[in-house]
Design a protein around this motif. Structure first.
Motif, PDB file in Angstrom:
ATOM      1  N   THR A 362       0.918  -1.051  -0.288  1.00 52.70           N
ATOM      2  CA  THR A 362      -0.049   0.002   0.085  1.00 52.70           C
ATOM      3  C   THR A 362       0.698   1.289  -0.012  1.00 52.70           C
ATOM      4  N   GLY A 363       1.859   1.229  -0.751  1.00 52.67           N
ATOM      5  CA  GLY A 363       2.957   2.150  -0.457  1.00 52.67           C
ATOM      6  C   GLY A 363       2.549   3.453  -0.912  1.00 52.67           C
ATOM      7  N   SER A 364       1.564   3.876  -1.871  1.00 47.11           N
ATOM      8  CA  SER A 364       0.951   5.208  -2.346  1.00 47.11           C
ATOM      9  C   SER A 364       0.102   5.652  -1.530  1.00 47.11           C
ATOM     10  N   GLU A 365      -0.418   4.756  -0.498  1.00 50.85           N
ATOM     11  CA  GLU A 365      -1.836   5.428   0.167  1.00 50.85           C
ATOM     12  C   GLU A 365      -1.244   6.660   1.260  1.00 50.85           C
ATOM     13  N   PRO A 367      -1.379   9.363   4.380  1.00 48.70           N
ATOM     14  CA  PRO A 367      -1.999   9.277   5.698  1.00 48.70           C
ATOM     15  C   PRO A 367      -3.434   9.927   5.794  1.00 48.70           C
ATOM     16  N   PRO A 368      -4.220   9.339   6.468  1.00 47.17           N
ATOM     17  CA  PRO A 368      -5.605  10.345   6.668  1.00 47.17           C
ATOM     18  C   PRO A 368      -5.166  11.764   7.101  1.00 47.17           C
ATOM     19  N   GLY A 400      -7.658   6.958  20.639  1.00 50.02           N
ATOM     20  CA  GLY A 400      -8.107   5.947  19.890  1.00 50.02           C
ATOM     21  C   GLY A 400      -8.272   6.194  18.372  1.00 50.02           C
ATOM     22  N   GLN A 401      -7.733   7.337  17.764  1.00 54.56           N
ATOM     23  CA  GLN A 401      -8.047   7.706  16.573  1.00 54.56           C
ATOM     24  C   GLN A 401      -7.152   6.850  15.579  1.00 54.56           C
ATOM     25  N   ASN A 402      -7.733   6.808  14.486  1.00 54.61           N
ATOM     26  CA  ASN A 402      -7.181   5.912  13.443  1.00 54.61           C
ATOM     27  C   ASN A 402      -5.958   6.532  12.844  1.00 54.61           C
ATOM     28  N   TYR A 403      -4.851   5.633  12.866  1.00 57.09           N
ATOM     29  CA  TYR A 403      -3.422   6.412  12.123  1.00 57.09           C
ATOM     30  C   TYR A 403      -3.075   5.714  10.743  1.00 57.09           C
ATOM     31  N   PHE A 404      -3.848   4.758  10.361  1.00 54.91           N
ATOM     32  CA  PHE A 404      -3.750   4.069   9.031  1.00 54.91           C
ATOM     33  C   PHE A 404      -4.448   4.861   8.031  1.00 54.91           C
TER      34      PHE A 404
END
Length: 443
Positions: A362-365, A367-368, A400-404
């Protein structure tokens, strides 16, 4: 034609008459029949590969792979005698393309007279790819039966084409019982007992280190002593210098021993680990290489089960750099013992590999947006940093936030083991996982 045969075969013929009494002991002890061979019963005994080949009546090309002094040359000569073929010996160290051409031409002429040729190539791995390729047509048309000898792993050193046309037979180092039998035969031949005490005799066998040729050389020296009394172990050390252990710092033995050291540490056996460390040091291995590899063991096999392990390794490395050899080697031994007794975990190592695979996939995704910096107005207008929860302000210091990346499932790469310090880390990961589930549900 006769002159060509004479030039090539001088000193290379098969079985000769028994050597004279003043000949070197090695020549006088050389087996004249397969039944006289000491060791290698896995090849020569019932159902042994070499015995089966001989009984079938068809001799194919062979690669003998084994340490020095275990009978590679002797077996090749006996094969030629047993099959009534001409024995021709060359060394890859001293022979070139011109020498090979002469050997092949002589073998062709010999074949026309109905006599086959066993071509024994010592140190065959020393030939380059082109030289090894030169054997192939002569092996295929039956001009020669190639018997190569190598101390190196043939799967690394020999061409696939040569390997596919040969049977690899592994020769083993001689045991102490084999070496004792060889010593007894020497005594019978010389008609004189070795002038050694039982303790010194055992030391001589150990000194040979599984090498029959080395043992015979030592025995020849012992027989030459004019000793009025039997020589003991202490006297032996004064008369004979101990052989350097067989160790190639760039060859397979290097990788075999470092593998043994690493696996002994992983297997929590400090005694075996220190033994293999000393084997490598005695063989002349660079202690700095060992310091680096020992540190790698701490990272790979102990990890966070004992975070102190890396520090111990780095300190031992530093200590060696300051003290040098031989005093600094004790620091490396201490590190090895510490690692062997430390709790083991490859959790961080596995987490790294799993995360690396996911990152490559997933190298081009991106960060949020909520965890991106927004140093410019344009970035702020694009929503960078909007909605970011500052964890220190959250309950329990955890938002608890999303970091992916958006749309990517939360990965679980690090799974602590229930050993050492990772017991505590396991409690923490489970604690945060429960909080994350709760916060996301409430949110």
């Amino acid at each position: 034609m006769a002159d060509l045969f004479d030039a090539l075969d001088d000193g290379m013929a098969g079985q000769a008459d028994a050597p004279a009494k003043n000949a070197p002991l090695a020549d006088r002890l050389r087996p004249r029949h397969f039944a006289d061979v000491i060791g290698q019963q896995h090849l020569l005994g019932e159902d042994g590969a070499l015995r089966v080949m001989l009984e079938s009546g068809r001799l194919s090309s062979i690669i003998f792979w084994g340490p020095p002094g275990v009978g590679k040359t002797t077996l090749a000569k006996l094969l030629a005698d047993e099959t009534e073929m001409e024995f021709v010996q060359i060394s890859a160290i001293f022979s070139g393309v011109a020498d090979l051409k002469k050997v092949f031409e002589a073998a062709k002429l010999r074949r026309q007279t109905g006599r086959g040729t066993v071509l024994f190539v010592d140190e065959i791995h020393r030939f380059n790819k082109a030289q090894q390729d030169g054997f192939l047509p002569h092996m295929e048309d039956g001009t020669i039966v190639l018997v190569g000898a190598t101390t190196e792993n043939p799967s690394f050193e020999l061409n696939a084409a040569v390997m596919s046309r040969s049977q690899v037979m592994v020769l083993e180092r001689l045991t102490l019982a084999d070496l004792e039998l060889m010593a007894q035969r020497a005594e019978q031949l010389v008609q004189r007992a070795l002038p050694l005490t039982a303790d010194a005799r055992e030391a001589v066998l150990e000194m040979a280190d599984g090498d029959g040729r080395a043992l015979i050389n030592i025995l020849e020296q012992c027989f030459a002593w004019d000793a009025k009394e039997k020589v003991g172990r202490d006297g032996l050390s004064k008369r004979l210098s101990r052989r350097a252990p067989k160790y190639d710092k760039s060859g397979e033995e290097h990788y075999n021993l470092i593998s043994a050291l690493h696996k002994s540490v992983r297997g929590s056996d400090p005694d075996a680990a220190v033994y293999w460390l000393c084997r490598m040091l005695d063989g002349g291995e660079d202690p700095r290489f060992l310091a680096r590899r020992i540190t790698r063991m701490a990272v790979e096999d102990i990890g966070l089960a004992d975070p102190q392990a890396q520090a111990v390794c780095l300190q031992s490395w530093q200590t060696y750099e300051r003290l040098g050899s031989p005093e600094g080697e004790l620091a490396l031994a201490q590190a090895v013992i510490y690692l062997a007794l430390a709790p083991k975990s490859n959790g961080a190592y596995k987490a790294y590999k799993e995360a690396r695979r996911a990152a490559q996939k997933t190298g081009s995704e991106p960060p949020p947006k909520h965890i991106r910096n927004a140093p410019t107005k344009l970035m702020k207008d694009e929503g960078y940093g909007v909605g970011y929860a500052y964890d220190h302000d959250a309950e329990d210091g955890f938002s608890g936030q999303n970091y992916f990346p958006d749309g990517m499932k939360h990965g679980v790469y690090y799974v602590p083991v229930d050993r050492g310090f990772e017991r505590e880390l396991k409690k923490r990961t489970e604690y945060f996982a429960k909080l994350r589930t709760s916060r996301n549900r409430d949110g």
